[in-house]
Design a protein around this motif. Structure first.
Motif, short mmCIF file in Angstrom:
data_model
loop_
_atom_site.label_atom_id
_atom_site.label_comp_id
_atom_site.label_asym_id
_atom_site.label_seq_id
_atom_site.Cartn_x
_atom_site.Cartn_y
_atom_site.Cartn_z
N ARG A 1 0.85 -1.19 0.00
CA ARG A 1 0.00 0.00 0.00
C ARG A 1 0.89 1.24 0.00
NH1 ARG A 1 -5.02 -1.92 0.76
NH2 ARG A 1 -5.24 -3.91 1.89
N TRP B 1 -0.40 -6.13 0.60
CA TRP B 1 -1.86 -6.25 0.68
C TRP B 1 -2.43 -7.54 0.10
CZ3 TRP B 1 -4.21 -6.25 -4.22
CH2 TRP B 1 -3.39 -5.81 -5.27
N ASP C 1 -4.68 -9.16 2.58
CA ASP C 1 -4.06 -9.07 3.91
C ASP C 1 -3.94 -10.36 4.69
OD1 ASP C 1 -3.75 -6.24 3.62
OD2 ASP C 1 -5.86 -5.98 4.13
#
Length: 266
Positions: free
Chosen positions: A161, A201, A220
């Motif tokens: 991210r 992610w 995640d």
């Protein structure tokens, strides 16, 4: 062809831990009948991006990579000696091919271009091309892979991210675009977890040649997902809708030749 996406959490510098976890995920994918198991970029070493971690680098034929592969066909990311970001393809206990990352990012928090040695060749093996993360952000390279016979694009990644770019939506756009325009299967395999200030992610997925999502891992968390790639259907589609015909490579060669010539100063 059944391909499994092993979306794993990697620990920087903990090679033995990473190898053990990768072997566990490989066994799970193997039990599901996978023909090819793909791991993320730098899965064995963690996201080492500078000379600080140079002692983590392995030889491509290292026994630890063989342990990850077992008797299966796998593509696994690692830092290669002397210092390349690479992905090894092992098949039935034998090293088959090593693809080195060609385009090393060197902006924002990514410093690979300052430290890694870039690869200098893109190979297509049995219709599979490996584009390591940032390589897939260079459309000319992706088209080259297809022109060389790729029917499946495998993209191992360490995508985190970032405030610079919305990586989850961007990767979704990129993979679907290439799949539809170049009529290929795209297999994107990202990692999860945190490493050296990066939050990875996940979101690994497979897109078919019509841009349809065949499989997707959650974000995640670790996961193994798989998809069946119908290569015969792909070949029929290319005949029915020949988007790759008449590429006019003479125009491209001339254009890129102009770009390669030194510019005269004003």
């Amino acid at each position: 062809m059944r391909v499994a996406l092993a979306q794993m959490d990697c620990r920087l510098g903990e090679v033995e831990t990473n190898v053990g976890r990768a072997a566990e995920l490989r066994e799970k994918a193997q039990a599901a009948g996978a023909d090819l198991i793909v791991f993320p970029e730098l899965a064995v070493t963690g996201y080492c991006k500078s000379r600080r971690e140079a002692d983590l680098a392995l030889a491509a034929d290292d026994d630890r990579l063989a342990r990850v592969a077992g008797d299966c066909a796998v593509i696994v990311g690692f830092a290669e000696r002397p210092w390349s970001n690479a992905a090894a393809r092992w098949e039935r206990g034998r090293l088959r091919h090593v693809q080195r990352k060609l385009y090393l990012p060197n902006y924002g928090p990514w410093e690979e271009g300052r430290h890694f040695i870039p690869g200098d060749e893109l190979e297509v093996v049995d219709g599979v091309a490996v584009l390591i993360c940032n390589d897939a952000w260079h459309p000319a390279l992706v088209e080259l892979a297809v022109r060389r016979g790729a029917e499946v694009l495998v993209v191992p990644a360490n995508s985190a991210r970032s405030e610079l770019v919305d990586n989850p939506s961007t990767w979704s756009d990129i993979t679907r675009f290439y799949a539809r325009l170049l009529q290929v299967f795209v297999v994107f395999v990202n990692r999860v977890g945190e490493d050296d200030g990066f939050a990875f992610w996940g979101g690994s997925h497979v897109v078919d040649f019509d841009g349809r999502l065949l499989a997707a891992a959650p974000e995640d968390v670790e996961a193994v997902v798989w998809a069946d790639l119908d290569l015969e259907a792909l070949r029929r589609r290319r005949l029915e809708l020949p988007l790759l015909d008449n590429p006019r490579l003479d125009l491209l060669a001339a254009g890129f030749g102009d770009l390669a010539r030194p510019r005269e100063s004003a």
